[in-house]
Scaffold this motif. Structure first.
Motif, mmCIF file in Angstrom:
data_model
loop_
_atom_site.group_PDB
_atom_site.id
_atom_site.type_symbol
_atom_site.label_atom_id
_atom_site.label_comp_id
_atom_site.label_asym_id
_atom_site.label_seq_id
_atom_site.Cartn_x
_atom_site.Cartn_y
_atom_site.Cartn_z
ATOM 1 N N LEU A 1 0.830 -1.207 0.000
ATOM 2 C CA LEU A 1 0.000 0.000 0.000
ATOM 3 C C LEU A 1 0.865 1.257 0.000
ATOM 4 O O LEU A 1 1.889 1.310 0.645
ATOM 5 N N LYS B 1 -3.377 5.094 0.216
ATOM 6 C CA LYS B 1 -4.224 3.920 0.473
ATOM 7 C C LYS B 1 -4.131 3.485 1.934
ATOM 8 O O LYS B 1 -5.115 3.027 2.510
ATOM 9 N N LYS C 1 -6.350 5.611 3.774
ATOM 10 C CA LYS C 1 -7.738 5.223 3.516
ATOM 11 C C LYS C 1 -8.113 3.982 4.342
ATOM 12 O O LYS C 1 -9.221 3.883 4.851
ATOM 13 N N LEU C 2 -7.159 3.067 4.447
ATOM 14 C CA LEU C 2 -7.405 1.856 5.238
ATOM 15 C C LEU C 2 -7.709 2.220 6.706
ATOM 16 O O LEU C 2 -8.617 1.695 7.311
ATOM 17 N N TYR C 3 -6.918 3.127 7.241
ATOM 18 C CA TYR C 3 -7.064 3.504 8.649
ATOM 19 C C TYR C 3 -8.249 4.447 8.875
ATOM 20 O O TYR C 3 -8.932 4.368 9.886
ATOM 21 N N GLY D 1 -10.570 5.759 6.236
ATOM 22 C CA GLY D 1 -11.737 5.756 5.346
ATOM 23 C C GLY D 1 -11.627 6.767 4.220
ATOM 24 O O GLY D 1 -12.408 6.726 3.283
ATOM 25 N N PRO E 1 -10.180 1.136 20.309
ATOM 26 C CA PRO E 1 -10.884 0.447 19.229
ATOM 27 C C PRO E 1 -10.095 0.471 17.914
ATOM 28 O O PRO E 1 -9.625 1.530 17.494
ATOM 29 N N GLY E 2 -9.961 -0.686 17.310
ATOM 30 C CA GLY E 2 -9.238 -0.791 16.033
ATOM 31 C C GLY E 2 -7.749 -1.041 16.201
ATOM 32 O O GLY E 2 -7.088 -1.462 15.255
ATOM 33 N N PHE F 1 -6.728 -4.582 15.351
ATOM 34 C CA PHE F 1 -6.938 -4.859 13.921
ATOM 35 C C PHE F 1 -5.783 -4.290 13.106
ATOM 36 O O PHE F 1 -5.202 -4.989 12.265
ATOM 37 N N PHE F 2 -5.429 -3.039 13.384
ATOM 38 C CA PHE F 2 -4.371 -2.395 12.608
ATOM 39 C C PHE F 2 -3.006 -3.065 12.820
ATOM 40 O O PHE F 2 -2.142 -3.001 11.969
ATOM 41 N N ARG F 3 -2.848 -3.703 13.984
ATOM 42 C CA ARG F 3 -1.583 -4.404 14.228
ATOM 43 C C ARG F 3 -1.540 -5.779 13.551
ATOM 44 O O ARG F 3 -0.482 -6.377 13.447
ATOM 45 N N ILE G 1 -2.858 -6.423 10.418
ATOM 46 C CA ILE G 1 -3.038 -6.361 8.964
ATOM 47 C C ILE G 1 -1.732 -6.554 8.201
ATOM 48 O O ILE G 1 -0.651 -6.499 8.794
#
Lengths: 295, 231
Positions: free
Chosen positions: B8, B12, B15-17, B19, B92-93, B96-98, B100
């Motif tokens: 990425l 991008k 955008k992933l983080y 939106g 929150p999140g 998830f971000f860790r 990906i």
């Protein structure tokens, strides 16, 4: 490939808690439950395995030959979901699908929508979407699971997936586990932590028991049920049977606990009733024994 | 199924983080800041206008340092938001971000995207207000104030990056707040004191800001990986 993951001496040191050394195996083609009391280290171990938390020492071997969790190829093969707040709370199903498409090579938006429908959630199309913050805990978890299961992975690692789900959703989850495992003819595996052992028993093939940051027992559920027995007896025989019991709980009327199968004959002599334990009973027994040993 | 094999880019990753990609985020954020600034000026003019008449109120707000200070405040808010986009593990999140693809590399790219976006926001915000000020004066020494504020905010981002490395949360928050506001207000007052004449000090500050920005960004990311991400 025999194991989806092999854990060789994994440790993680915090100021007030130490995980490990963990030596364990997550067999390939099966659903493995990570069972333990609160604070046993289940979430820490799962986080280490998925690259969310760094480890202090040790090694994890994934799919027989991969060791670097920062390798994108490996990350693409693992579907991970935490127990709470997995996504930012202002995200909607549409935002989740958009981000998952960027975050992984194998996210299937159509499958995500199908799973959302199966879990009775909004899909990722259309204009009106509820933000995660407006959903109940159960629906949040359903959304997380739909997002993770919509990826074409080989290993699912789920932290407490059933804890906030209602019985019906737990049943759907068990079905999804079976479907996931059967789709690739034994090449897919699942690792999940749980407190709802009774509800997840039929979805569990292999169990790893943890207490105070250590693995205290592990094995296939069927093997463990042969290794241990559930013993009931009258109160008058409690003191005689006690030395042979690994875990013991009793009152004025009778007692109950877990013992080793090799002591069956001896325990029969004290008018006890021997049964095959359920995973729930086994877990209580094994964790109680660990607690007792700690004292 | 989308098969996105390439690594990425910054836009991008953002955008992933977030939106939104760099362009969208810059437009939304700068538009929002400009609207906020004009809304505040309008509210003050309206409220004061009821008492002293609208022409007098306009002269009172826009012919003095008020317009400049409001301008600085919203500029500071832009960089304060930039400093606080950290996605901690417990929030929150965070997990998830860790987990990906790319892990910290993606986080790094997101932060770079955010830095580019914040720089665009600062430039658009100050540029638009500067252009409006030429046609419709709202600030004293408008053009000079806008240029000085851009320099000051870019320096502010670098300082925020350095302050972000402090472990003590309370001290960090306090310093972020005090330092950036102090920097911004002192620049606006300096413009007023020098009657809008940009001297060598501004050129020097601009050069320092341009050099310091990538250095502080890199140091901040290295520190974040060591102290927060891998823990």
């Amino acid at each position: 490939m025999k194991n989806a993951i092999e854990l060789n001496g994994i440790t993680k040191k915090y100021k007030d808690f130490t995980l490990g050394e963990i030596h364990a195996e997550i067999p390939c083609g099966f659903a493995t439950a990570l069972i333990g009391a609160n604070g046993a280290g289940k979430t820490t171990l799962i986080d280490i395995l998925c690259g969310v938390t760094g480890k202090t020492s040790g090694e994890a071997i994934y799919f027989g030959n991969m060791t670097d969790i920062d390798d994108d190829k490996l990350r693409n093969r693992i579907g991970y979901c935490s127990s709470v707040n997995f996504f930012p709370m202002d995200w909607t199903p549409k935002t989740i699908a958009n981000s998952m498409e960027l975050a992984f090579d194998n996210f299937d938006r159509a499958k995500f929508d199908k799973l959302c429908k199966r879990f009775k959630l909004d899909n990722s199309y259309g204009w009106k979407h509820k933000k995660l913050i407006k959903l109940s805990d159960g629906n949040k978890m359903r959304t997380y699971l739909a997002a993770v299961l919509a990826r074409d992975t080989e290993l699912l690692v789920l932290d407490e997936p059933a804890s906030s789900l209602d019985p019906l959703a737990r049943d759907i989850l068990c079905d999804l586990f079976r479907e996931y495992l059967s789709e690739r003819d034994g090449k897919r595996s699942i690792l999940f932590s749980t407190h709802n052992i009774a509800d997840m028993e039929f979805a569990t093939d292999y169990a790893i028991f943890m207490a105070k940051g250590k693995v205290i027992e592990q094995g296939f559920v069927e093997d463990l049920k042969q290794k241990y027995i559930l013993v009931h007896g009258d109160a008058e025989n409690a003191d005689k049977a006690r030395p042979f019991m690994l875990s013991f709980s009793g009152g004025r009327i009778g007692f109950e606990g877990i013992a080793l199968t090799k002591d069956t004959d001896m325990l029969h002599t004290y008018d006890t009733v021997i049964e095959v334990p359920t995973l729930q009973q086994l877990s209580v027994g094994i964790l109680r024994k660990a607690e007792k040993d700690e004292k | 199924m989308k098969n996105n094999k390439n690594t990425l880019g910054a836009s991008k990753a953002l955008k992933l983080y977030n939106g939104n990609n760099i362009l969208k985020l810059s437009i939304y954020f700068s538009g929002f800041t400009i609207i906020c600034y004009f809304s505040l000026i309008t509210i003050f003019v309206l409220f004061m206008g009821i008492r002293i008449g609208f022409d007098n109120a306009y002269a009172e707000i826009c012919g003095t340092l008020f317009g400049n200070l409001f301008f600085g405040i919203f500029g500071v808010m832009v960089i304060a938001l930039h400093a606080n986009m950290t996605y901690e593990k417990h929030l929150p999140g965070g997990k998830f971000f860790r987990s990906i693809k790319g892990g910290f590399k993606t986080y790094k790219k997101m932060k770079t995207g955010y830095l580019i976006s914040t720089t665009f926001v600062v430039l658009i915000y100050c540029g638009v207000i500067c252009a409006i000020n030429v046609l419709f004066p709202i600030m004293l020494y408008g053009t000079t104030t806008c240029i000085a504020t851009v320099i000051c905010l870019l320096l502010g981002i670098s300082f925020e990056n350095f302050i972000g490395m402090i472990k003590n949360y309370q001290l960090k928050s306090l310093l972020e707040f005090i330092l950036v506001f102090a920097l911004c207000f002192s620049v606006i007052l300096a413009v007023y004191a020098t009657e809008g004449r940009l001297g060598m000090i501004y050129i020097t500050a601009a050069v320092i800001a341009v050099v310091l920005l990538p250095i502080s960004h890199k140091l901040m990311l290295n520190n974040y990986q060591k102290e927060r991400w891998d823990r």
